[in-house]
Design a protein around this motif. Structure first.
Motif, PDB file in Angstrom:
ATOM      1  N   ARG C 165      20.032  39.006  96.474  1.00 45.49           N
ATOM      2  CA  ARG C 165      18.691  39.576  96.650  1.00 45.49           C
ATOM      3  C   ARG C 165      18.210  40.279  95.391  1.00 45.49           C
ATOM      4  O   ARG C 165      17.044  40.175  95.018  1.00 45.49           O
ATOM      5  CB  ARG C 165      18.696  40.551  97.825  1.00 45.49           C
ATOM      6  CG  ARG C 165      18.783  39.861  99.181  1.00 45.49           C
ATOM      7  CD  ARG C 165      18.917  40.900 100.267  1.00 45.49           C
ATOM      8  NE  ARG C 165      18.991  40.303 101.598  1.00 45.49           N
ATOM      9  CZ  ARG C 165      19.485  40.934 102.652  1.00 45.49           C
ATOM     10  NH1 ARG C 165      19.962  42.180 102.536  1.00 45.49           N
ATOM     11  NH2 ARG C 165      19.507  40.356 103.833  1.00 45.49           N
ATOM     12  N   GLU C 168      17.027  37.802  92.988  1.00 42.85           N
ATOM     13  CA  GLU C 168      15.714  37.233  93.340  1.00 42.85           C
ATOM     14  C   GLU C 168      14.545  38.150  92.952  1.00 42.85           C
ATOM     15  O   GLU C 168      13.395  37.743  93.023  1.00 42.85           O
ATOM     16  CB  GLU C 168      15.646  36.956  94.840  1.00 42.85           C
ATOM     17  CG  GLU C 168      16.502  35.809  95.283  1.00 42.85           C
ATOM     18  CD  GLU C 168      16.393  35.628  96.790  1.00 42.85           C
ATOM     19  OE1 GLU C 168      15.739  34.682  97.228  1.00 42.85           O
ATOM     20  OE2 GLU C 168      16.962  36.471  97.533  1.00 42.85           O
TER      21      GLU C 168
ATOM     22  N   GLN E  98      15.069  27.503 100.431  1.00 36.04           N
ATOM     23  CA  GLN E  98      14.114  27.607  99.322  1.00 36.04           C
ATOM     24  C   GLN E  98      14.776  27.817  97.963  1.00 36.04           C
ATOM     25  O   GLN E  98      15.927  28.209  97.879  1.00 36.04           O
ATOM     26  CB  GLN E  98      13.142  28.771  99.586  1.00 36.04           C
ATOM     27  CG  GLN E  98      12.116  28.443 100.660  1.00 36.04           C
ATOM     28  CD  GLN E  98      12.040  29.526 101.715  1.00 36.04           C
ATOM     29  OE1 GLN E  98      12.979  30.312 101.864  1.00 36.04           O
ATOM     30  NE2 GLN E  98      10.954  29.565 102.446  1.00 36.04           N
ATOM     31  N   ILE E 100      15.622  29.833  94.942  1.00 38.39           N
ATOM     32  CA  ILE E 100      15.717  31.283  94.731  1.00 38.39           C
ATOM     33  C   ILE E 100      15.724  31.652  93.256  1.00 38.39           C
ATOM     34  O   ILE E 100      15.861  32.815  92.904  1.00 38.39           O
ATOM     35  CB  ILE E 100      16.986  31.867  95.406  1.00 38.39           C
ATOM     36  CG1 ILE E 100      18.258  31.424  94.687  1.00 38.39           C
ATOM     37  CG2 ILE E 100      17.030  31.517  96.880  1.00 38.39           C
ATOM     38  CD1 ILE E 100      19.454  32.275  95.049  1.00 38.39           C
ATOM     39  N   PRO E 104      11.646  34.966  93.784  1.00 44.15           N
ATOM     40  CA  PRO E 104      10.740  35.034  94.935  1.00 44.15           C
ATOM     41  C   PRO E 104      10.688  36.418  95.578  1.00 44.15           C
ATOM     42  O   PRO E 104       9.809  36.683  96.383  1.00 44.15           O
ATOM     43  CB  PRO E 104      11.332  34.000  95.898  1.00 44.15           C
ATOM     44  CG  PRO E 104      12.783  33.948  95.546  1.00 44.15           C
ATOM     45  CD  PRO E 104      12.831  34.137  94.062  1.00 44.15           C
ATOM     46  N   TYR E 105      11.609  37.276  95.235  1.00 46.73           N
ATOM     47  CA  TYR E 105      11.667  38.612  95.841  1.00 46.73           C
ATOM     48  C   TYR E 105      11.152  39.665  94.863  1.00 46.73           C
ATOM     49  O   TYR E 105      11.336  40.860  95.097  1.00 46.73           O
ATOM     50  CB  TYR E 105      13.139  38.909  96.201  1.00 46.73           C
ATOM     51  CG  TYR E 105      13.399  39.421  97.604  1.00 46.73           C
ATOM     52  CD1 TYR E 105      12.724  38.921  98.712  1.00 46.73           C
ATOM     53  CD2 TYR E 105      14.364  40.410  97.826  1.00 46.73           C
ATOM     54  CE1 TYR E 105      13.003  39.392  99.991  1.00 46.73           C
ATOM     55  CE2 TYR E 105      14.647  40.889  99.094  1.00 46.73           C
ATOM     56  CZ  TYR E 105      13.956  40.375 100.182  1.00 46.73           C
ATOM     57  OH  TYR E 105      14.228  40.844 101.446  1.00 46.73           O
ATOM     58  N   ARG E 284      14.771  33.776 101.780  1.00 46.90           N
ATOM     59  CA  ARG E 284      14.981  34.577 100.560  1.00 46.90           C
ATOM     60  C   ARG E 284      15.908  35.751 100.844  1.00 46.90           C
ATOM     61  O   ARG E 284      16.625  36.237  99.973  1.00 46.90           O
ATOM     62  CB  ARG E 284      13.649  35.154 100.064  1.00 46.90           C
ATOM     63  CG  ARG E 284      12.632  34.150  99.608  1.00 46.90           C
ATOM     64  CD  ARG E 284      11.338  34.898  99.347  1.00 46.90           C
ATOM     65  NE  ARG E 284      11.005  35.774 100.487  1.00 46.90           N
ATOM     66  CZ  ARG E 284      10.099  36.741 100.461  1.00 46.90           C
ATOM     67  NH1 ARG E 284       9.435  37.001  99.345  1.00 46.90           N
ATOM     68  NH2 ARG E 284       9.847  37.469 101.528  1.00 46.90           N
ATOM     69  N   TYR E 290      20.599  31.428 104.803  1.00 42.94           N
ATOM     70  CA  TYR E 290      19.838  30.665 103.807  1.00 42.94           C
ATOM     71  C   TYR E 290      19.278  29.382 104.413  1.00 42.94           C
ATOM     72  O   TYR E 290      18.120  29.039 104.236  1.00 42.94           O
ATOM     73  CB  TYR E 290      20.754  30.348 102.618  1.00 42.94           C
ATOM     74  CG  TYR E 290      20.084  29.549 101.545  1.00 42.94           C
ATOM     75  CD1 TYR E 290      18.970  30.049 100.874  1.00 42.94           C
ATOM     76  CD2 TYR E 290      20.562  28.291 101.190  1.00 42.94           C
ATOM     77  CE1 TYR E 290      18.347  29.315  99.876  1.00 42.94           C
ATOM     78  CE2 TYR E 290      19.952  27.556 100.186  1.00 42.94           C
ATOM     79  CZ  TYR E 290      18.842  28.064  99.541  1.00 42.94           C
ATOM     80  OH  TYR E 290      18.232  27.347  98.557  1.00 42.94           O
TER      81      TYR E 290
END
Lengths: 307, 307, 307, 307, 307, 307
Positions: C165, C168, E98, E100, E104-105, E284, E290
């Motif tokens: 995370r 990301e 998706q 990563i 995306p975060y 995400r 996932y």
């Protein structure tokens, strides 16, 4: 701004024996959720954050002035803790240079809060009776006058049950005197916040007092203070300010039914108080030093220079 | 014992805009490890726990007296925080009864320390600039005089770098003034602890000052204080006590090389100080209340009674 | 005992811009419950407290050796945090004496974890991405081998989801590289603890890997490490000890199905690693000093003396 | 990067009796504010966050290298805690399967830090002697070289008084040896930071040593180390790095006046150290297991495979 | 003992946009000192520790029953937090796999409480709006009935001001509904504790309500609940127990003056409540996984087996 | 939503003597990292934050339902703590008005967790056996189903070793019964999470059970529960919901090999449970009051009104 006077609010008798677990119990009244760091922290920050001070002067002054008294309560309990950890004065207590290789501090291992000795040489710190730190979660300052006063009223009632229980564990006069004095003054504060709430809301909340429902006449150490009328007095704890408190505490308001009768009065300045005990040094604790004689000499010369 | 005077150590200008993140930065100087709660907590408990007070009077008095000044520093920073969170005075700020259904507090969601608004209505609390609580781990009171003084010297140097950095984040005059004043007074305390250490150990540790190595002449907000000689003064912050400090701070000791020259002096009492700003109410915060008019009226009557 | 080598486990690219909130996100991998301080703290204390070491040598050696690698992980993330907070190298970055009166640090007020700048000058500390401290509640050391290994297996899986995370959220290559490297090494540790558990219990728990269920081939930054076979290697991180790990990691055990195939191998010593970036000074932060030129000169002379 | 060697910095004698409160006292030197987790945490993060490393190499190397020694100190104290909690070796200590229904762990209820047994089976964790957790508030890393070094000097002096007091509580040789060794090494670190400060500021701060003002010759457990010259040595704790320390520690600098005389020397590598004690299992603690025989057998087979 | 029903106490509308800072504000009502974890923790432990239960049945039952409602409040706020962090339902939200690698975060880095995403994938945890943990300092259980009830009365008033302020920050209907519902129910609890206190002490403390002094008719989200009479009802939240509450809440006691009039009533069981929103997955966040398709299939088969 | 039933999950025998240190040991199972507040907190927040509930119903229902059981476990341990702190019933226990001036609470000073008496009158609070608070660091809710289930499996194994060790310290039947019951139920939860993991991942992780590797047949207090088949039952702890658990716990799955054989079964509703002990009042603790007779009378009248 704050000023300091080199006296305690009341004089504490020297303990007859070292009593670390009594000191540890007293820590509840210093750094516990309902201890003096909390009453100080709550009223101090509430007074700093108070809005519309000029329009709410009597209420602001009440909180602001009691703040000053509470620092003295923190001082009183701390002195009690340090005295109980130090024990009675020893004629040769100030002499240094002892042999440290024969485990002279061994008994401290079994003290409930051993860190008070290992880290603080017997001194007080802002922790509760389990050694947990005082912190911001023990401060309520919402800025809403009714909620803050209601919190303070509850806080003083809660503080009272803690003082009573700590008192009930004490056999040394030092700790009993700390509790006895604080019980009288805490009752004054609970009463004062109750009256402030009554003025705003019309609710006669002072009728809940005393809580817990036991009168101070059950506690021998409170009697001299009651006889002097300490339970009817708020001190301004200020050279010139906070006289507006008289709008709340005075003007015909009287002592609580279970206490010696009489009118409430706002007193200028501070109580006479008592001497701060001169804690003797302890070479084992390297406090003030292992062999402090030279340091004493230096201090003596500096002292003379300062005259 | 402590007394309170209803003034700040210096007057703070009212901010020109609400600046929550500046207030949050200022919290580092209030509740951070090197903030004013820490200087207060260290000197307060050290003075309570001090052993052989009577034989080490000048050193005891130094720590005991600075304690009183530090409560005023906690007050000063707290006022700064509350003022920056409140923003400029609004002519109708005291009126209550606003519509709360249209998210009038929405911007507070993005304030770095949103709890300062949600819980404290913009008031100060003993947390650092990340919202973490002040606690006992920020208090050193070993009882050994050299270690405690050395700790204090380091603490004031550490506090100085924190003040400098917080100052560098400030665009509002309120916050800059807080930092400017504290930088001057903090330098005095660092200097005082250095001299105390030098008296005992013979090491000229004051030659490490200033640390960080930047003179106060780089900071516009410090200039009026330097011009007045505030950097050469220790106040006794007491009606009658602590004059033994003169054995350390005075007697021919002089200002640090980078500051305006002159002899160090021990001053009776307290500085003149400045007015405490009358924070306006905020109905959105229910502080002092949603519709405080009735409360104001009650307070006004009580005020009259108190005269 | 531990030795130190003045290199990072992998080299980190210098960021192209200062990115405080990326640094703050990376803190989750340093001081969070599933961060590197936690993996270090768990394995370190488990290895110290390990009972029957001589009879359980392969298991002891596994935990003891990975401890050493984890200190390097703490170092790697800390370097990443400090680099992202510092931003790109500036040609004149080491020069001091800037004007500090024009709020040069203002942008730091809005950094999510402003204390990282106000207190640490952009440095890393053991806190999570919300600024909360790492602490003992993040250490499990029961002394029961199965429970401790099971905890470690779960800890590495939990650490993996945190790394994914954080990855990301990253746009700067510095932070992405930190995550990419740690994802590969963390997978090795999860695999190793799984094999250890399988040896004792017979349960093929490594079949739960990877968790979360995404292969490393989805992460560009992992590819060079996978190509080198880093996912198949445990380093002994010791001059002479811990070779008993080969009883668990080697002997025909192979890479996980989703990773490039091959046998697991125990490697002597440490990885080659990369250069530690020479963080430039920042006069605004007084780090290393406001005007460090003289200090540089002193250091230069001392350096010559040391040769 | 860090490497690990499977030895302690000095060998610890096996205790003659189980001594949980001695172990609890020793925790002050592990997880207390002035304990080894703190010295480790301070130097580790300071070294990670160090700016202008290349220009300040001798100072960087000093902090970076001592970090490695401190991990070994954490290891040493942890081993001492675990050994005192475990008590003397028992011939049948590794056998499992005992009857647990007759309260065999009852005495552990009265151990001051009972959680050390209930949660950790007698193992060490990063808490102080009151059971409070080590945390980020015990880490100072400002990035300013003088402030950080001054902090470290104060930290080592503070650590010394804690070690002395803990030593004074100890009757078991295990705990006394831990304190004796750490007192010698801590003195070296205080001395080293003093010299570093002197190089930069010109202030002869090493003249404050020893603080507290007691020489190591009063402590029997220190004598063998003094005789070997351990008080004059800094180890590089590195295969190839950190030799620039010689610019500070060496070059004609000599031992402190109260210690055996001689020149300071920078030593390659690590001290010879001693064996890590093989803590026996305890079936009551399910550590390593209730009936570990099968696990021993598995480990034995894996061990053979690894050869 | 406790039972669970798979419904919320009221249904929450799905947010129209992801609103992490609104979720962070809502956390104050979950893990703050005056949040739902605190009301739960206080009443839960008070009910467990209650002495003389059989002689004080109506008071015990009041505290015991409200405990059950408070777990549902913790659930309601937690659902609100998770929904605001998740945002609106996306048609393809449950699909996984998706890419990563393209950050995306990234937006999560700037969320005020980024750890809510990095560690919890957008889920709620017991922290306040600054990310500080709920803890024992937020629990008062003295065992004295008057003090505990007084504390609870103050706690509900304090909770009310927090709810009002959080409400004022909300633009998303999800968060507004949470606040609106809790304001009505919190008012009931404040009223109930006031009546309990009145019964014991004779003080009409309910006349302090509402505090802050604003009626619920100012809050659109409260109106449907007022219209239904929710402000006049205590639910027993129990199949068979706690009917003694009717001695306090009922028997002619009526609604507060500012609320729609009517008698107070004790209602059997629980409110009808509303549906728990089915939070969509987020690949995400690897939550639930996932690529969760296979897991869905397994679950589907198990579901069928369970019928 | 949650409902409450005024019974304990199992009946606890009244202790034969007051046993504060046993109560303190039991606190580890209440507020420790592996205590019931943790199992509650983990499953509660995981169930609130669960994504794709409708598609993962059996797994969601498992976590959601066990949450309800865990509140009852918190209740059970809390009752045990309060009973051990209170000691046996005294015929005149409810009478008030005792003399408090002769230190009747003195023995409480030496109780390991004295604050339990000073602050809570002998009541339970969410702290561990060292008095440290439960907090958010003891909650894992990643949102990833496999990681959360794996965490829960490890948590229950860790909880088991804590229960076993606490059990081994107990001589009073009250504490032993608490441990005995929780050991059986905790084994069920570990088994259930293992089966859930097996369904998703195919790994037969339940073969690791029991961990620690000791069967429940060694513990006399477990035998009656095993004889009843409590180890084979999951209760739905709900009037109508969570029957999907049968997809995991039932359908031919059987008891663990070391326990009495039989099929696993999902049981409607709750166990029969036992009576909650009516803790007697203690005037020394002002709990429920110093002289509660009047309060009893009021309660008695209110009780009659409620019928």
């Amino acid at each position: 701004m704050f000023m300091r006077i080199d006296r305690l609010q009341t004089e504490l008798p020297v303990p007859k024996r070292q009593d670390p677990n009594a000191a540890a119990a007293l820590q509840e009244l210093l750094g516990g959720k309902y201890g003096e760091m909390s009453t100080l922290g709550n009223y101090m920050f509430q007074s700093f954050n108070f809005r519309s001070k000029s329009k709410l002067r009597p209420f602001y002054s009440l909180v602001a002035s009691i703040t000053a008294e509470e620092i003295g309560h923190v001082e009183l309990v701390s002195n009690g803790v340090a005295m109980l950890n130090a024990g009675p004065d020893k004629p040769d207590g100030e002499l240094g240079g002892q042999d440290i290789s024969d485990a002279p501090y061994e008994p401290m291992q079994d003290a409930r809060l051993a860190a008070a000795f290992l880290s603080n040489g017997g001194g007080a710190t802002p922790v509760n009776s389990n050694g947990a730190s005082w912190n911001v979660d023990m401060v309520t300052t919402t800025g809403n006058v009714v909620i803050d006063l209601l919190h303070n009223f509850h806080l003083e009632c809660g503080a009272r049950i803690h003082k009573l229980r700590v008192y009930e564990t004490m056999t040394e006069p030092t700790g009993r005197e700390v509790c006895g004095y604080l019980l009288v003054r805490g009752s004054v504060h609970a009463h004062a916040y109750a009256l402030a709430l009554k003025k705003i809301t019309g609710v006669a909340i002072e009728k809940m007092l005393p809580t817990p429902n036991i009168n101070l006449d059950k506690i021998p150490e409170c009697q001299k203070y009651l006889a002097e009328g300490v339970h009817r007095r708020l001190y301004r704890f200020s050279p010139d300010d906070y006289s507006e408190i008289a709008g709340i505490w005075a003007n015909g308001e009287v002592a609580l039914p279970g206490d010696p009768p009489g009118e409430l009065e706002l007193v200028d300045g501070v109580p006479e108080g008592g001497r701060i005990h001169d804690l003797m040094g302890d070479a084992r604790a390297f406090s003030p030093e292992y062999a402090p004689e030279e340091m004493f000499e230096i201090a003596s010369k500096l002292y003379k220079k300062s005259r």
